[in-house]
Design a protein around this motif. Structure first.
Motif, short mmCIF file in Angstrom:
data_model
loop_
_atom_site.label_atom_id
_atom_site.label_comp_id
_atom_site.label_asym_id
_atom_site.label_seq_id
_atom_site.Cartn_x
_atom_site.Cartn_y
_atom_site.Cartn_z
N ILE A 10 -20.02 -16.62 -29.63
CA ILE A 10 -20.33 -17.12 -28.28
C ILE A 10 -21.10 -18.44 -28.35
N VAL A 11 -21.99 -18.57 -29.35
CA VAL A 11 -22.83 -19.78 -29.43
C VAL A 11 -21.99 -20.98 -29.86
N GLY A 12 -21.13 -20.79 -30.86
CA GLY A 12 -20.29 -21.90 -31.32
C GLY A 12 -19.28 -22.33 -30.26
N VAL A 29 -14.92 -24.36 -36.85
CA VAL A 29 -14.47 -23.73 -38.09
C VAL A 29 -15.02 -22.31 -38.16
N ASP A 30 -14.14 -21.34 -38.43
CA ASP A 30 -14.61 -19.95 -38.55
C ASP A 30 -13.75 -19.21 -39.56
N ARG A 31 -14.36 -18.30 -40.29
CA ARG A 31 -13.64 -17.53 -41.32
C ARG A 31 -12.74 -16.44 -40.70
N GLN A 32 -13.02 -16.09 -39.45
CA GLN A 32 -12.24 -15.03 -38.81
C GLN A 32 -10.91 -15.57 -38.26
N LEU A 37 -15.32 -12.52 -33.24
CA LEU A 37 -14.94 -11.31 -33.98
C LEU A 37 -16.08 -10.76 -34.83
N GLU A 38 -17.26 -11.38 -34.75
CA GLU A 38 -18.41 -10.79 -35.47
C GLU A 38 -19.43 -10.31 -34.43
N THR A 39 -20.64 -10.85 -34.41
CA THR A 39 -21.68 -10.25 -33.54
C THR A 39 -21.36 -10.37 -32.04
N SER A 40 -20.55 -11.35 -31.66
CA SER A 40 -20.24 -11.52 -30.23
C SER A 40 -19.12 -10.59 -29.77
N PHE A 41 -18.70 -9.67 -30.62
CA PHE A 41 -17.52 -8.85 -30.32
C PHE A 41 -17.79 -7.74 -29.29
N ALA A 42 -18.81 -6.92 -29.53
CA ALA A 42 -19.00 -5.75 -28.64
C ALA A 42 -20.48 -5.51 -28.38
N ASN A 43 -21.19 -6.57 -27.96
CA ASN A 43 -22.61 -6.38 -27.67
C ASN A 43 -22.78 -5.60 -26.36
N ALA A 44 -24.05 -5.40 -25.97
CA ALA A 44 -24.30 -4.48 -24.86
C ALA A 44 -23.91 -5.04 -23.49
N GLY A 45 -23.50 -6.30 -23.43
CA GLY A 45 -22.96 -6.83 -22.17
C GLY A 45 -23.99 -7.23 -21.13
N GLU A 46 -25.26 -7.21 -21.50
CA GLU A 46 -26.30 -7.64 -20.54
C GLU A 46 -26.42 -9.15 -20.56
N VAL A 47 -26.44 -9.74 -19.39
CA VAL A 47 -26.74 -11.17 -19.31
C VAL A 47 -28.08 -11.19 -18.56
N THR A 223 -13.40 -20.51 -44.51
CA THR A 223 -14.79 -20.18 -44.85
C THR A 223 -15.54 -21.45 -45.26
N VAL A 224 -16.68 -21.65 -44.64
CA VAL A 224 -17.50 -22.82 -44.99
C VAL A 224 -18.32 -22.48 -46.23
N LYS A 225 -18.21 -23.33 -47.23
CA LYS A 225 -18.91 -23.10 -48.50
C LYS A 225 -20.20 -23.90 -48.60
N HIS A 379 -30.14 -16.47 -32.11
CA HIS A 379 -30.28 -15.98 -30.73
C HIS A 379 -30.59 -14.48 -30.63
N GLY A 380 -30.60 -13.80 -31.78
CA GLY A 380 -31.09 -12.42 -31.85
C GLY A 380 -30.53 -11.47 -30.83
N THR A 381 -31.43 -10.89 -30.04
CA THR A 381 -31.05 -9.82 -29.10
C THR A 381 -30.34 -10.37 -27.87
N LEU A 382 -30.42 -11.68 -27.63
CA LEU A 382 -29.95 -12.19 -26.34
C LEU A 382 -29.05 -13.42 -26.44
N GLY A 383 -28.16 -13.41 -27.43
CA GLY A 383 -27.30 -14.57 -27.63
C GLY A 383 -26.29 -14.78 -26.52
N TRP A 384 -25.81 -13.71 -25.95
CA TRP A 384 -24.85 -13.82 -24.85
C TRP A 384 -25.59 -14.41 -23.65
N THR A 385 -26.77 -13.89 -23.37
CA THR A 385 -27.57 -14.35 -22.24
C THR A 385 -27.92 -15.84 -22.36
N MET A 386 -28.31 -16.26 -23.57
CA MET A 386 -28.87 -17.62 -23.71
C MET A 386 -27.85 -18.66 -24.19
#
Ligand SMILES: Cc1cc2nc3c(=O)[nH]c(=O)nc-3n(C[C@H](O)[C@H](O)[C@H](O)COP(=O)(O)OP(=O)(O)OC[C@H]3O[C@@H](n4cnc5c(N)ncnc54)[C@H](O)[C@@H]3O)c2cc1C
Length: 416
Positions: A10-12, A29-32, A37-47, A223-225, A379-386
Motif C-alpha cells: 500500500i505504501v509503495g 519494483v517488487d519481488r511478488q 501480496l505481503e503485509t498489505s494483503f489481509a490486514n484488519a481493514g481499519e482506516v 528482487t532488489v539486491k 508504518h507498523g500497525t497503521l500503514g493502511w490508515t497512514m
C-alpha cells in the motif's frame, strides 16, 4: 525525474501514484507477482484516523507481562539472540514514558489526519471502490476498569480536536446493533466516528491500475539486491534481473527496508511484528459488525468488509517468519464468535503478515544522508490508515516542494 519505488505494498503503490501525478517517470519494483501480496494483503481493514496511538505507552511493560500469560494472548514473545530484535525492544521500552508517548502520538495523529484528507480526495478523483464504509471505530470495553482507563485517550483526543463519543452499553448497541445479542458481555465503548474501514488489498490493486494508466511501470517478480550509490548519491538499484538507473529511489519495502539500508550505514530501527487475520464469510448479517469494533480485552479488531468479517490482531515478536499457528487461529475464532457469530468460521481464510514497526510507532518518511535516497516505511500497525498522507509527503519531498504538514520530525534523522 526518473524515480524507482521499491515495494508494491500500500505504501509503495500510493507513493508511485502521487509521484506519477507530480510528473515523474516512475517504476515500481517488487519481488511478488502483483500489488499488496505481503503485509498489505489481509490486514484488519481499519482506516482509523482517530483510533491511532503508538503501542509504546506508559503502563505497557506491566500489561505486556500479563498478556504473555493470557490464554488468548495479544502479545507473543519468542526472544532470540538477534541484535536487531533486542535493540528494537529496548528502544520500544524507552518510548513507554508519558513524554515520549505524547510526542509520538501527536506525530501519528498529524499524519493520520492528513491521510484522512488525502484519502477522501483520492477516492473522489479515482472513484475506486474497496468495500469502504465511513461509520467509525468502536473501542469496546468489557470491564468498568477498561472504560475508566479510556479517560487518558479521551483527553488526548480532545486535545487534538479529534471527534469522539464515550458510550454506555445501549450507546454501543445503537452503533453496532449486533451487540444486542451479547449485551451482558459489554460495559461501554469509545467511538471515533470519523474513522473508516476498507479492504487494503482491493484498494492497492485498484490504485496500481490507475497508476499504470498514468504511466507507472511495474516490474514484478524482481528482487532488489542492493542500492547503487556513488559518491554519496543514489544512481540506481541492483536486482536479480539486472541493474536499473534512477535519479531518486523511494524505499517502501515494509519490514524488509532495513536490510537494504544497513550496508549503506543507515540504521533504520524497523522490526517485523507479526500479526494474524481471519476472513470469515457472513451467513447472518444481523450478527455481523457494521464497521470496526476493537475488542479491548484481546486487542483484536473486527471489521465489516462487504459480505465478509475480517478479524485481525496479535503482536508476535519472532523475527522474519510467516508461519501460521493453530493457537493463533483459535484466538481469532474465539474473538469473532464471542461477539459476532454471524459468519462461517469453518470457511474462513487464515493469514499472517509482518508489521514494519518502529519503536516509536511513527513511520519514517523523508530523505537520508544519501542524495536522492528517500524512505517511506515503518508504518507498523497503521500503514493502511497512514498511506495516503505519507505518499503525498514523499512525493513533495522528492520533488523538493514544501509539504502541507511538518515532516522534519518524521525522517530517519530523528533517531540520531
Ligand atoms: C494482522 C495485521 C492487521 C493490520 N491491521 C491494520 C489496520 O486495520 N489498519 C491499518 O492501517 N494497518 C493495519 N496493519 C498494518 C498494515 O497492514 C501495514 O502497515 C502495511 O500493510 C505496510 O505496508 P507496506 O507497503 O509498508 O509493506 P508491504 O505491504 O509489506 O509491502 C512491501 C513490499 O516490498 C516487497 N519487498 C520486500 N523486500 C523486497 C525485495 N528485496 N525486493 C523486492 N521486493 C521486496 C514485498 O514483496 C512487498 O510487496 C495491519 C497489519 C497486520 C499484520
Amino acid at each position: 525525474m526518473k524515480v524507482i519505488v521499491l515495494g508494491a505494498g500500500i505504501v509503495g503503490v500510493t507513493s508511485a501514484y502521487q509521484l506519477a501525478k507530480s510528473g515523474h517517470e516512475v517504476t515500481v519494483v517488487d519481488r511478488q507477482t502483483g500489488p499488496a501480496l505481503e503485509t498489505s494483503f489481509a490486514n484488519a481493514g481499519e482506516v482509523s484516523f482517530g483510533y491511532c496511538s503508538p503501542w509504546a505507552a506508559p503502563g505497557i511493560p506491566m500489561k505486556a507481562m500479563k498478556w504473555l500469560f493470557m490464554k488468548h494472548a495479544p502479545l507473543i514473545l519468542r526472544p532470540k539472540f538477534d541484535i536487531a530484535m533486542l535493540s528494537w525492544m529496548a528502544r520500544m521500552l524507552s518510548n513507554c514514558t508519558s513524554e515520549r508517548y505524547a510526542i509520538n502520538k501527536s506525530r501519528m495523529l498529524r499524519l493520520a489526519d492528513y491521510s484522512r484528507i488525502a484519502l477522501a480526495e483520492l477516492r473522489a478523483e479515482t472513484g475506486i471502490a474497496y468495500d469502504e464504509r465511513m461509520q467509525g471505530t468502536l473501542q469496546l470495553f468489557r470491564t468498568q476498569q477498561q472504560l475508566d482507563g479510556a479517560a487518558k485517550d479521551v483527553k488526548a483526543l480532545a486535545a487534538d480536536g479529534i471527534p469522539y463519543e464515550v458510550l454506555d452499553r445501549d450507546g454501543c448497541i445503537r452503533v453496532e446493533p449486533a451487540l444486542r445479542h451479547v449485551r451482558d458481555k459489554i460495559v461501554g465503548g469509545l467511538l471515533t466516528p470519523k474513522d473508516e474501514t476498507g479492504d487494503c488489498f482491493k484498494f492497492t490493486n485498484a490504485l496500481a491500475a490507475k497508476a499504470e494508466a498514468l504511466g507507472v511501470r511495474f516490474a514484478y517478480g524482481t528482487t532488489v539486491k542492493a542500492l547503487d550509490v556513488e559518491t554519496g548519491r543514489v544512481r540506481g538499484i541492483v536486482t536479480d534481473r539486472g541493474r536499473m538507473d534512477a535519479e531518486a529511489v523511494v524505499v517502501a519495502l515494509g519490514s524488509f527496508s532495513p536490510l537494504l539500508l544497513k550496508p549503506l550505514g543507515i540504521g533504520l530501527p524497523v522490526y517485523p511484528v507479526k500479526g494474524y487475520s481471519l476472513t470469515v464469510p457472513i451467513t447472518d448479517a444481523s450478527r455481523a459488525p457494521e464497521s470496526t469494533v476493537m475488542d479491548e480485552s484481546y486487542k483484536i479488531a473486527i471489521t465489516r468488509l462487504g459480505d465478509r468479517i475480517r478479524v485481525g490482531g496479535m503482536a508476535e515478536i519472532s523475527g522474519y517468519t510467516n508461519d501460521l499457528g493453530l493457537a493463533r487461529r483459535s484466538t481469532l475464532e474465539h474473538s469473532v464468535t464471542d461477539l459476532f457469530p454471524g459468519g462461517d468460521v469453518s470457511k474462513a481464510s487464515f493469514w499472517s503478515g509482518l508489521r514494519p514497526m518502529t519503536p516509536d510507532g511513527t513511520p519514517v518518511i523523508g530523505p537520508t544522508k544519501i542524495i536522492g535516497l528517500f524512505l517511506n516505511t515503518g508504518h507498523g500497525t497503521l500503514g493502511w490508515t497512514m498511506s495516503t498522507g505519507s505518499a503525498r509527503l514523499i512525493s513533495d519531498l522528492v520533488g523538493a516542494r514544501r509539504p502541507d504538514i511538518d515532516a522534519g520530525d518524521l525522517a530517519v534523522s530523528r533517531y540520531g
